[in-house]
Design a protein around this motif. Sequence first.
Motif, PDB file in Angstrom:
ATOM      1  N   SER A  31       0.841  -1.196   0.000  1.00 46.08           N
ATOM      2  CA  SER A  31       0.000   0.000   0.000  1.00 46.08           C
ATOM      3  C   SER A  31       0.875   1.245   0.000  1.00 46.08           C
ATOM      4  CB  SER A  31      -0.905   0.017   1.231  1.00 46.08           C
ATOM      5  OG  SER A  31      -1.609   1.233   1.290  1.00 46.08           O
ATOM      6  N   ARG A  32       0.453   2.231  -0.778  1.00 42.82           N
ATOM      7  CA  ARG A  32       1.134   3.527  -0.807  1.00 42.82           C
ATOM      8  C   ARG A  32       0.298   4.597  -0.107  1.00 42.82           C
ATOM      9  NH1 ARG A  32       2.797   1.126  -5.639  1.00 42.82           N
ATOM     10  NH2 ARG A  32       5.047   1.257  -5.945  1.00 42.82           N
ATOM     11  N   SER A  33      -0.738   4.192   0.613  1.00 40.71           N
ATOM     12  CA  SER A  33      -1.661   5.157   1.219  1.00 40.71           C
ATOM     13  C   SER A  33      -1.569   5.220   2.738  1.00 40.71           C
ATOM     14  CB  SER A  33      -3.099   4.838   0.787  1.00 40.71           C
ATOM     15  OG  SER A  33      -3.459   3.558   1.245  1.00 40.71           O
ATOM     16  N   PHE A  34      -0.431   4.877   3.294  1.00 37.82           N
ATOM     17  CA  PHE A  34      -0.246   4.983   4.733  1.00 37.82           C
ATOM     18  C   PHE A  34       0.229   6.388   5.085  1.00 37.82           C
ATOM     19  CE2 PHE A  34      -1.008   0.635   4.945  1.00 37.82           C
ATOM     20  CZ  PHE A  34      -1.022   0.219   6.264  1.00 37.82           C
ATOM     21  N   GLY A  39       4.339  12.618   7.123  1.00 41.11           N
ATOM     22  CA  GLY A  39       3.684  12.600   5.817  1.00 41.11           C
ATOM     23  C   GLY A  39       3.340  11.196   5.371  1.00 41.11           C
ATOM     24  N   ARG A  40       3.606  10.901   4.097  1.00 38.58           N
ATOM     25  CA  ARG A  40       3.245   9.620   3.515  1.00 38.58           C
ATOM     26  C   ARG A  40       4.202   8.511   3.931  1.00 38.58           C
ATOM     27  NH1 ARG A  40       3.254  11.022  -2.535  1.00 38.58           N
ATOM     28  NH2 ARG A  40       4.032   8.909  -2.493  1.00 38.58           N
ATOM     29  N   ALA A  41       3.679   7.284   3.857  1.00 41.93           N
ATOM     30  CA  ALA A  41       4.477   6.093   4.155  1.00 41.93           C
ATOM     31  C   ALA A  41       3.961   4.946   3.297  1.00 41.93           C
ATOM     32  CB  ALA A  41       4.375   5.743   5.635  1.00 41.93           C
ATOM     33  N   TYR A  42       4.796   3.934   3.083  1.00 45.55           N
ATOM     34  CA  TYR A  42       4.439   2.761   2.294  1.00 45.55           C
ATOM     35  C   TYR A  42       4.442   1.530   3.177  1.00 45.55           C
ATOM     36  CZ  TYR A  42       5.421   5.412  -2.026  1.00 45.55           C
ATOM     37  OH  TYR A  42       5.435   6.326  -3.052  1.00 45.55           O
ATOM     38  N   GLY A  76      22.162   3.324  10.422  1.00 44.85           N
ATOM     39  CA  GLY A  76      21.476   3.475  11.699  1.00 44.85           C
ATOM     40  C   GLY A  76      20.298   4.431  11.699  1.00 44.85           C
ATOM     41  N   GLN A  77      19.960   5.023  10.563  1.00 43.87           N
ATOM     42  CA  GLN A  77      18.838   5.960  10.491  1.00 43.87           C
ATOM     43  C   GLN A  77      17.513   5.265  10.775  1.00 43.87           C
ATOM     44  OE1 GLN A  77      17.953   9.235   9.933  1.00 43.87           O
ATOM     45  NE2 GLN A  77      20.105   9.732  10.212  1.00 43.87           N
ATOM     46  N   TYR A  78      16.632   5.965  11.473  1.00 42.34           N
ATOM     47  CA  TYR A  78      15.269   5.489  11.684  1.00 42.34           C
ATOM     48  C   TYR A  78      14.553   5.526  10.337  1.00 42.34           C
ATOM     49  CZ  TYR A  78      10.350   5.563  12.973  1.00 42.34           C
ATOM     50  OH  TYR A  78       9.017   5.291  13.057  1.00 42.34           O
ATOM     51  N   LEU A  79      13.817   4.437   9.990  1.00 40.65           N
ATOM     52  CA  LEU A  79      13.133   4.351   8.699  1.00 40.65           C
ATOM     53  C   LEU A  79      11.622   4.194   8.824  1.00 40.65           C
ATOM     54  CD1 LEU A  79      15.592   1.868   6.955  1.00 40.65           C
ATOM     55  CD2 LEU A  79      15.434   4.346   6.577  1.00 40.65           C
ATOM     56  N   GLY A  80      11.143   3.590   9.905  1.00 41.24           N
ATOM     57  CA  GLY A  80       9.716   3.330  10.046  1.00 41.24           C
ATOM     58  C   GLY A  80       9.474   2.337  11.165  1.00 41.24           C
ATOM     59  N   TRP A  81       8.505   1.435  10.965  1.00 46.24           N
ATOM     60  CA  TRP A  81       8.181   0.456  12.010  1.00 46.24           C
ATOM     61  C   TRP A  81       7.653  -0.828  11.400  1.00 46.24           C
ATOM     62  CZ3 TRP A  81       5.394   4.823  10.962  1.00 46.24           C
ATOM     63  CH2 TRP A  81       4.067   4.656  10.566  1.00 46.24           C
ATOM     64  N   ARG A 102       8.020   7.576   3.624  1.00 44.35           N
ATOM     65  CA  ARG A 102       8.368   7.884   2.241  1.00 44.35           C
ATOM     66  C   ARG A 102       9.544   8.847   2.126  1.00 44.35           C
ATOM     67  NH1 ARG A 102      10.265   7.186  -1.799  1.00 44.35           N
ATOM     68  NH2 ARG A 102       9.529   7.870  -3.805  1.00 44.35           N
ATOM     69  N   TRP A 103       9.647   9.845   2.962  1.00 45.47           N
ATOM     70  CA  TRP A 103      10.723  10.821   2.825  1.00 45.47           C
ATOM     71  C   TRP A 103      12.079  10.249   3.237  1.00 45.47           C
ATOM     72  CZ3 TRP A 103      14.005  13.116   6.383  1.00 45.47           C
ATOM     73  CH2 TRP A 103      13.740  12.871   7.727  1.00 45.47           C
ATOM     74  N   ARG A 104      12.092   9.081   3.886  1.00 43.91           N
ATOM     75  CA  ARG A 104      13.347   8.470   4.321  1.00 43.91           C
ATOM     76  C   ARG A 104      13.899   7.451   3.319  1.00 43.91           C
ATOM     77  NH1 ARG A 104      14.289   9.510   9.724  1.00 43.91           N
ATOM     78  NH2 ARG A 104      12.544  10.409  10.856  1.00 43.91           N
TER      79      ARG A 104
END
Length: 127
Positions: A31-34, A39-42, A76-81, A102-104
Motif C-alpha cells: 500500500s502507498r496510502s499509509f 507525511g506519507r508512508a508505504y 542506523g537511520q530510523y526508517l519506520g516500524w 516515504r521521505w526516508r
Amino acid sequence: MGRLFLVDLEGRAYRCRFCVSDLALADDVLSRSFSCNQGRAYLFSNVVNITLGRQEERMMLSGMHTVEDIFCCSCGQYLGWKYVTVHEKSQKYKEGKFVLERWRIVDEVTEEFNLDTRPSSSDAENA
C-alpha cells in the motif's frame, strides 16, 4: 565490531535516503496510502538490511498496536516500524508487515532517471 553484509536486491528497489542501501523491492509494496507523523508512508511485505528496535505498545490512527521501530543496518537511520501484533480484527492484515516513511527512502528508478525533460520555471528564467 564485525563485518557488515548487506543484501543486494535484483530489480526495482527502494533504498535508504541517507546511505543508499537496498531496503525493499517495488514488487513488495502492499500500500502507498499509509500516513506517518512526517507525511506519507508505504506498507511493505518484506524489507532487508534493517535492524529492529524493542517491541512497544503504540497508539496509532488505526488503534493500539505492538510495533518495533526499523533502522537501517548500514547507517542506523530510523526508517519506520514493523507491526508485530494488532489488537483489532480489521487490522490483522498489518501483522508482520513493515512501514517505511516515504521521505526516508528513495526509489532507485526515479533517482537514476529523470524522464521529465521540460525545463522548470527557474531554468526558463535563467536562460
